[in-house]
Design a protein around this motif. Sequence first.
Motif, PDB file in Angstrom:
ATOM      1  N   VAL A  90       8.224   3.570   2.354  1.00  0.00           N
ATOM      2  CA  VAL A  90       8.064   2.277   3.034  1.00  0.00           C
ATOM      3  C   VAL A  90       8.392   1.159   2.057  1.00  0.00           C
ATOM      4  N   SER A  91       9.151   0.190   2.540  1.00  0.00           N
ATOM      5  CA  SER A  91       9.556  -0.940   1.704  1.00  0.00           C
ATOM      6  C   SER A  91       9.108  -2.269   2.294  1.00  0.00           C
ATOM      7  N   SER A 127       5.616  -4.302   4.403  1.00  0.00           N
ATOM      8  CA  SER A 127       4.166  -4.244   4.569  1.00  0.00           C
ATOM      9  C   SER A 127       3.768  -3.543   5.866  1.00  0.00           C
ATOM     10  N   ILE A 128       2.616  -2.884   5.815  1.00  0.00           N
ATOM     11  CA  ILE A 128       2.047  -2.216   6.991  1.00  0.00           C
ATOM     12  C   ILE A 128       0.742  -2.935   7.325  1.00  0.00           C
ATOM     13  N   PRO A 129       0.740  -3.760   8.375  1.00  0.00           N
ATOM     14  CA  PRO A 129      -0.455  -4.556   8.674  1.00  0.00           C
ATOM     15  C   PRO A 129      -1.628  -3.737   9.210  1.00  0.00           C
ATOM     16  N   ASN A 130      -1.316  -2.584   9.808  1.00  0.00           N
ATOM     17  CA  ASN A 130      -2.362  -1.763  10.421  1.00  0.00           C
ATOM     18  C   ASN A 130      -2.072  -0.284  10.128  1.00  0.00           C
ATOM     19  N   LEU A 131      -2.793   0.276   9.174  1.00  0.00           N
ATOM     20  CA  LEU A 131      -2.529   1.665   8.779  1.00  0.00           C
ATOM     21  C   LEU A 131      -2.931   2.659   9.862  1.00  0.00           C
ATOM     22  N   ALA A 132      -3.940   2.318  10.657  1.00  0.00           N
ATOM     23  CA  ALA A 132      -4.341   3.215  11.742  1.00  0.00           C
ATOM     24  C   ALA A 132      -3.210   3.337  12.764  1.00  0.00           C
ATOM     25  N   GLN A 133      -2.587   2.214  13.105  1.00  0.00           N
ATOM     26  CA  GLN A 133      -1.471   2.241  14.048  1.00  0.00           C
ATOM     27  C   GLN A 133      -0.268   2.946  13.431  1.00  0.00           C
ATOM     28  N   PHE A 134      -0.051   2.711  12.140  1.00  0.00           N
ATOM     29  CA  PHE A 134       1.031   3.407  11.435  1.00  0.00           C
ATOM     30  C   PHE A 134       0.836   4.913  11.516  1.00  0.00           C
ATOM     31  N   ALA A 135      -0.392   5.361  11.322  1.00  0.00           N
ATOM     32  CA  ALA A 135      -0.683   6.789  11.393  1.00  0.00           C
ATOM     33  C   ALA A 135      -0.399   7.331  12.787  1.00  0.00           C
ATOM     34  N   THR A 159       0.126  -4.004   1.649  1.00  0.00           N
ATOM     35  CA  THR A 159       1.056  -5.100   1.370  1.00  0.00           C
ATOM     36  C   THR A 159       2.143  -4.605   0.424  1.00  0.00           C
ATOM     37  N   VAL A 160       3.389  -4.766   0.840  1.00  0.00           N
ATOM     38  CA  VAL A 160       4.530  -4.345   0.023  1.00  0.00           C
ATOM     39  C   VAL A 160       5.382  -5.585  -0.241  1.00  0.00           C
ATOM     40  N   SER A 161       5.512  -5.930  -1.511  1.00  0.00           N
ATOM     41  CA  SER A 161       6.270  -7.140  -1.845  1.00  0.00           C
ATOM     42  C   SER A 161       7.048  -6.931  -3.135  1.00  0.00           C
ATOM     43  N   GLY A 162       7.918  -7.864  -3.414  1.00  0.00           N
ATOM     44  CA  GLY A 162       8.666  -7.854  -4.664  1.00  0.00           C
ATOM     45  C   GLY A 162       9.601  -6.678  -4.832  1.00  0.00           C
ATOM     46  N   GLY A 163      10.130  -6.182  -3.723  1.00  0.00           N
ATOM     47  CA  GLY A 163      11.063  -5.071  -3.797  1.00  0.00           C
ATOM     48  C   GLY A 163      10.418  -3.729  -4.107  1.00  0.00           C
ATOM     49  N   LYS A 164       9.114  -3.673  -4.053  1.00  0.00           N
ATOM     50  CA  LYS A 164       8.387  -2.439  -4.350  1.00  0.00           C
ATOM     51  C   LYS A 164       8.465  -1.488  -3.155  1.00  0.00           C
TER      52      LYS A 164
END
Length: 303
Positions: free
Chosen positions: A254-255, A257-265, A288-293
């Motif tokens: 994932v590159s 952000s995932i605002p809701n991990l339960a929904q992602f699952a 939270t995924v930022s800065g190219g991480k």
Amino acid sequence: MMPSKQTLLHIAAGSLLTLGLLGVFAFRDDQKKLGNEVETRWQPPALPEEISFAGEAVPLDRWDVQERFDRELLFNYYSPANVLFLKKLSNRYFPIISERLQANGVPDDFKYLCVAESNLLSGATSRSGAKGFWQFMDATAPGYGLTANDQVDDRSDIIKSTDAACKYLKAAYQKFGSWTAAAASYNCGMGGYNGQATYQQTTNYYDLLLPEETNRYIFRILTFKHLLENSEKLGFKLEEKDLYKEVPYREVEVSSSIPNLAQFAIDNGTTFKVLRAMNPWLKGRSLTVSGGKTYKIKLPAAS
């Protein structure tokens, strides 16, 4: 009509005498039934004739070393549930730890240090606040490349935390010239170990008087090595089906952000509970995924 005080005393005395006699006869009967079993049921496990740590021989010819090792072996040998649990869990984690130790040039015996630190539990937390497989503190984790915040805690990532522990151990080995000393310093810190070594004019762990926890530390590691490597001979019987296996998984990168991990699952065919179990480094409800991480997240393998 109420009985007299004297009558009550006689009744009480008679009852106590009867109970006492019954107890004696019951005890004698138990001894007859048990025979010599009481005398032989609890026996101290024998110390191995020789043992080493990371290729460095343990001086078992010394009485103080024998007794310190004996203490740890005795207490852990008679915690069979924990030994069996560790044997089951080590089947899942030892291959991963060993691979990272080898890749980093650190002796394989250090996997037993991980056992001593956390019992191979990703969520282990000490009274002082150290966390994860290798028990890094909040303040020291970033210095070894580990993220530790309310969303991500790399201390619970078996690969990242093992790599971080290797950085420390290699630096300690360079400083003290001994893997045993490096392992002991993992408990009391390089500064703490060096201070004692300077005052006592030796870096040899077996010659040093250290804080009690560190005095016991290497022997605790040796105990887990002895018990887990010789579990079958020592009476801890497990079949292949009893051992915990690595859970089959697939990885998604994932590159964003995932605002809701339960929904992602749910969107990926699993549950929040399973997602967190397979990725114990995930700590919050979002990522939270930022800065190219980027992050690699494990999901159950497709059936």
